[in-house]
Design a protein around this motif. Sequence first.
Motif, PDB file in Angstrom:
ATOM      1  N   VAL A  33       0.834  -1.192   0.000  1.00 20.80           N
ATOM      2  CA  VAL A  33       0.000   0.000   0.000  1.00 20.80           C
ATOM      3  C   VAL A  33       0.879   1.257   0.000  1.00 20.80           C
ATOM      4  CG1 VAL A  33      -1.568   1.376   1.444  1.00 20.80           C
ATOM      5  CG2 VAL A  33      -2.038  -1.044   1.052  1.00 20.80           C
ATOM      6  N   GLU A  34       1.890   1.271   0.836  1.00 23.68           N
ATOM      7  CA  GLU A  34       2.749   2.450   0.937  1.00 23.68           C
ATOM      8  C   GLU A  34       3.642   2.601  -0.297  1.00 23.68           C
ATOM      9  OE1 GLU A  34       4.859   1.849   4.546  1.00 23.68           O
ATOM     10  OE2 GLU A  34       3.129   2.308   5.835  1.00 23.68           O
ATOM     11  N   ARG A  35       4.159   1.474  -0.815  1.00 19.52           N
ATOM     12  CA  ARG A  35       5.085   1.540  -1.949  1.00 19.52           C
ATOM     13  C   ARG A  35       4.388   2.034  -3.209  1.00 19.52           C
ATOM     14  NH1 ARG A  35       8.230  -3.857  -3.354  1.00 19.52           N
ATOM     15  NH2 ARG A  35       9.089  -3.345  -1.288  1.00 19.52           N
ATOM     16  N   PHE A  36       3.199   1.525  -3.479  1.00 21.35           N
ATOM     17  CA  PHE A  36       2.518   1.850  -4.739  1.00 21.35           C
ATOM     18  C   PHE A  36       1.421   2.895  -4.578  1.00 21.35           C
ATOM     19  CE2 PHE A  36       4.186  -2.492  -5.348  1.00 21.35           C
ATOM     20  CZ  PHE A  36       4.951  -2.272  -6.496  1.00 21.35           C
ATOM     21  N   ARG A  37       1.193   3.347  -3.336  1.00 19.24           N
ATOM     22  CA  ARG A  37       0.219   4.393  -3.059  1.00 19.24           C
ATOM     23  C   ARG A  37      -1.165   4.027  -3.608  1.00 19.24           C
ATOM     24  NH1 ARG A  37       3.537  10.138  -3.773  1.00 19.24           N
ATOM     25  NH2 ARG A  37       5.214   9.602  -2.294  1.00 19.24           N
ATOM     26  N   VAL A  38      -1.603   2.860  -3.229  1.00 20.93           N
ATOM     27  CA  VAL A  38      -2.933   2.375  -3.603  1.00 20.93           C
ATOM     28  C   VAL A  38      -3.658   1.971  -2.325  1.00 20.93           C
ATOM     29  CG1 VAL A  38      -2.275   1.598  -5.909  1.00 20.93           C
ATOM     30  CG2 VAL A  38      -2.034   0.031  -3.966  1.00 20.93           C
ATOM     31  N   SER A  39      -4.925   1.649  -2.464  1.00 23.97           N
ATOM     32  CA  SER A  39      -5.720   1.282  -1.298  1.00 23.97           C
ATOM     33  C   SER A  39      -5.501  -0.174  -0.920  1.00 23.97           C
ATOM     34  CB  SER A  39      -7.210   1.493  -1.600  1.00 23.97           C
ATOM     35  OG  SER A  39      -7.668   0.523  -2.533  1.00 23.97           O
ATOM     36  N   PRO A  40      -5.795  -0.552   0.312  1.00 22.12           N
ATOM     37  CA  PRO A  40      -5.710  -1.965   0.704  1.00 22.12           C
ATOM     38  C   PRO A  40      -6.602  -2.864  -0.152  1.00 22.12           C
ATOM     39  CG  PRO A  40      -5.866  -0.566   2.657  1.00 22.12           C
ATOM     40  CD  PRO A  40      -6.102   0.321   1.478  1.00 22.12           C
ATOM     41  N   VAL A  41      -7.751  -2.333  -0.579  1.00 20.38           N
ATOM     42  CA  VAL A  41      -8.641  -3.133  -1.432  1.00 20.38           C
ATOM     43  C   VAL A  41      -7.958  -3.442  -2.761  1.00 20.38           C
ATOM     44  CG1 VAL A  41     -10.826  -3.119  -2.702  1.00 20.38           C
ATOM     45  CG2 VAL A  41     -10.740  -2.273  -0.353  1.00 20.38           C
ATOM     46  N   THR A  42      -7.268  -2.447  -3.330  1.00 21.43           N
ATOM     47  CA  THR A  42      -6.559  -2.665  -4.593  1.00 21.43           C
ATOM     48  C   THR A  42      -5.486  -3.736  -4.436  1.00 21.43           C
ATOM     49  OG1 THR A  42      -6.979  -0.406  -5.330  1.00 21.43           O
ATOM     50  CG2 THR A  42      -5.142  -1.559  -6.358  1.00 21.43           C
ATOM     51  N   VAL A  43      -4.731  -3.684  -3.342  1.00 22.36           N
ATOM     52  CA  VAL A  43      -3.706  -4.697  -3.082  1.00 22.36           C
ATOM     53  C   VAL A  43      -4.340  -6.077  -2.968  1.00 22.36           C
ATOM     54  CG1 VAL A  43      -2.014  -5.516  -1.404  1.00 22.36           C
ATOM     55  CG2 VAL A  43      -2.083  -3.097  -2.022  1.00 22.36           C
ATOM     56  N   SER A  44      -5.421  -6.175  -2.213  1.00 19.83           N
ATOM     57  CA  SER A  44      -6.083  -7.464  -2.024  1.00 19.83           C
ATOM     58  C   SER A  44      -6.563  -8.045  -3.347  1.00 19.83           C
ATOM     59  CB  SER A  44      -7.259  -7.295  -1.058  1.00 19.83           C
ATOM     60  OG  SER A  44      -7.985  -8.490  -0.923  1.00 19.83           O
ATOM     61  N   ARG A  45      -7.149  -7.195  -4.197  1.00 18.24           N
ATOM     62  CA  ARG A  45      -7.666  -7.680  -5.473  1.00 18.24           C
ATOM     63  C   ARG A  45      -6.542  -8.061  -6.430  1.00 18.24           C
ATOM     64  NH1 ARG A  45     -12.773  -3.489  -6.594  1.00 18.24           N
ATOM     65  NH2 ARG A  45     -14.134  -4.355  -4.958  1.00 18.24           N
ATOM     66  N   ALA A  46      -5.456  -7.303  -6.420  1.00 22.14           N
ATOM     67  CA  ALA A  46      -4.326  -7.634  -7.291  1.00 22.14           C
ATOM     68  C   ALA A  46      -3.708  -8.967  -6.889  1.00 22.14           C
ATOM     69  CB  ALA A  46      -3.288  -6.514  -7.241  1.00 22.14           C
ATOM     70  N   LEU A  47      -3.540  -9.191  -5.585  1.00 21.73           N
ATOM     71  CA  LEU A  47      -2.995 -10.476  -5.133  1.00 21.73           C
ATOM     72  C   LEU A  47      -3.958 -11.612  -5.455  1.00 21.73           C
ATOM     73  CD1 LEU A  47      -1.490  -9.428  -1.673  1.00 21.73           C
ATOM     74  CD2 LEU A  47      -0.228 -10.066  -3.739  1.00 21.73           C
ATOM     75  N   ALA A  48      -5.253 -11.369  -5.340  1.00 24.99           N
ATOM     76  CA  ALA A  48      -6.227 -12.396  -5.690  1.00 24.99           C
ATOM     77  C   ALA A  48      -6.136 -12.752  -7.170  1.00 24.99           C
ATOM     78  CB  ALA A  48      -7.635 -11.932  -5.331  1.00 24.99           C
ATOM     79  N   GLN A  49      -5.885 -11.743  -8.004  1.00 28.39           N
ATOM     80  CA  GLN A  49      -5.744 -12.000  -9.438  1.00 28.39           C
ATOM     81  C   GLN A  49      -4.523 -12.873  -9.719  1.00 28.39           C
ATOM     82  OE1 GLN A  49      -6.298  -8.570 -11.981  1.00 28.39           O
ATOM     83  NE2 GLN A  49      -4.795  -9.313 -13.460  1.00 28.39           N
ATOM     84  N   LEU A  50      -3.400 -12.571  -9.060  1.00 27.39           N
ATOM     85  CA  LEU A  50      -2.193 -13.384  -9.252  1.00 27.39           C
ATOM     86  C   LEU A  50      -2.390 -14.790  -8.693  1.00 27.39           C
ATOM     87  CD1 LEU A  50       0.684 -10.856  -8.474  1.00 27.39           C
ATOM     88  CD2 LEU A  50      -0.358 -11.428 -10.659  1.00 27.39           C
ATOM     89  N   ALA A  51      -3.136 -14.904  -7.597  1.00 29.85           N
ATOM     90  CA  ALA A  51      -3.418 -16.231  -7.050  1.00 29.85           C
ATOM     91  C   ALA A  51      -4.263 -17.042  -8.015  1.00 29.85           C
ATOM     92  CB  ALA A  51      -4.121 -16.102  -5.696  1.00 29.85           C
ATOM     93  N   ALA A  52      -5.238 -16.386  -8.664  1.00 26.07           N
ATOM     94  CA  ALA A  52      -6.082 -17.085  -9.642  1.00 26.07           C
ATOM     95  C   ALA A  52      -5.268 -17.553 -10.838  1.00 26.07           C
ATOM     96  CB  ALA A  52      -7.215 -16.167 -10.096  1.00 26.07           C
ATOM     97  N   GLU A  53      -4.184 -16.827 -11.156  1.00 26.43           N
ATOM     98  CA  GLU A  53      -3.309 -17.218 -12.265  1.00 26.43           C
ATOM     99  C   GLU A  53      -2.293 -18.278 -11.849  1.00 26.43           C
ATOM    100  OE1 GLU A  53      -1.493 -13.620 -13.600  1.00 26.43           O
ATOM    101  OE2 GLU A  53      -3.405 -12.645 -14.052  1.00 26.43           O
ATOM    102  N   GLY A  54      -2.303 -18.647 -10.556  1.00 27.10           N
ATOM    103  CA  GLY A  54      -1.363 -19.660 -10.079  1.00 27.10           C
ATOM    104  C   GLY A  54       0.040 -19.146  -9.853  1.00 27.10           C
ATOM    105  N   LEU A  55       0.199 -17.803  -9.782  1.00 28.93           N
ATOM    106  CA  LEU A  55       1.537 -17.228  -9.623  1.00 28.93           C
ATOM    107  C   LEU A  55       1.912 -17.021  -8.170  1.00 28.93           C
ATOM    108  CD1 LEU A  55       1.432 -14.580 -12.496  1.00 28.93           C
ATOM    109  CD2 LEU A  55       2.444 -16.873 -12.531  1.00 28.93           C
TER     110      LEU A  55
END
Length: 487
Positions: free
Chosen positions: A34-56
């Motif tokens: 959140v601090e590094r990319f200056r985004v919201s916690p929700v954005t971080v959670s959704r981005a990680l969920a997307q990478l998890a769905a891709e198996g990464l």
Amino acid sequence: MHERSSVGELADRLRQDLNRYSPGGKLPSSRVLVERFRVSPVTVSRALAQLAAEGLVVTRPGAGAFRAAARSVAAAAGDTSWQEVALSADGAADVVPRTVDASGVLTTLAAPPPGVIEFNGGYLHPSLQPERAMAAALSRAGRRPGAWGRPPIEGLPELREWFARGIGGAMTAADVLISAGGQTALTTALRALAPPGAPVLVESPTYPGMLAIARAAGLRPVPVPVDADGVKPPLLADAFRATGARVLVCQPLFQNPTGAVLAPARRPEVLRIARDAGAFIIEDDFVRRLVHEDAGPLPRPLAADDPDGVVVHVGSLTKATSPSFRVSALAAHGPVLERLRAIQVVDTFFVPRPLQEAALELVGSPAWPRHLRAISTELKTRRDAMTTALRLELPAFALPHIPSGGYHLWLRLPDGTGGTAQAFGSGGEQSLTAAALRAGVAITPGRPYFSAEPPAAHIRLSFAAVAGTGEIAEGVRRLRAAWEELV
């Protein structure tokens, strides 16, 4: 920046950074991201969920996110050429075709490439959707007692009653079935009312998704022309006599694509003609809640003036909310309702109860009338912005009717003269569509809206799926550049 694009950008950055970690290595914490990319916690959670769905990555509650182990090499592709024979064997004898043309539907469902202005969209832009109200409604609905249980097959009684009140006339909750979106309801109605191989009368032009449904069911769409006052009664009577059809599909209010409203004098005529032919009318009342601010009083649904059970009514919440809020109603009088019910049960069982409960919460909340007033104002503003821009930038494009509801304009392209004759003869709409896409704007060609040869070249432009009036002005400028490329 919009939340959806922020999620995609963050997922791309994290994907690029994964090589810095060995398999099983822990990624930085959500707080650090959140601090590094200056985004919201929700954005971080959704981005990680997307990478998890891709198996990464692998996420472990309470522990964090970790780079996933290397994937095994995929097995060699098999030989699927045998399917060509299996899928086409004896196809010529099929009453119901196994090959379905979905191109007319995909035109409005497929998202354009990044940077392309979406004049071909069929739904409200996310900024116009009542996202907070829907989220709150879904949250409240999920806490209702029994919300996750099996609903009544016909739908929740309170929701059926709400739709019945909106239709009016003698319609009651007992005459209503809750369906999973307007497309599903139309499919059920056509299957119930017409056997494979039968003719079905359709407005010309009309909604391509309905034509696709009819053809997929093995039906023969027969066009009946419309003008600014809706379907033409004399031609409708002629079509019933010539074909022996027992079904008419029409959109009496803000017709797609023309925006026409069935004139008061024609309404009883259309009902009488269908009744005399022993035929049903499927009334697709798809945008009643997208009325513009300057519209006068709306006519009642045809079903409200039909005590004899001629009309099978389809109404939906989807267009006024979100493409994922797929809640609609099928309403009818008489024995046909049992047939509709049986087909719907076989095809879909029922609409998920949490979604029905959420619909009840939404339409019963103070946010619902506020939302309808807001989109009424905004759609008029956007419509006026698009008509003004078209008259300034593309005066040769004919705009015979400016609707007071809905989300699009229907334009007739100039007749071919000189160098434009070839461009706007056969395939000319496709030439303009391709040129527009190269210029950065997605439009919808008119040909898929006709069940037979069209009388002229048309395009449909949506003003609801874009971000605002600035994007409308820019999109029309790009369309002018595409037009100049062809002429």
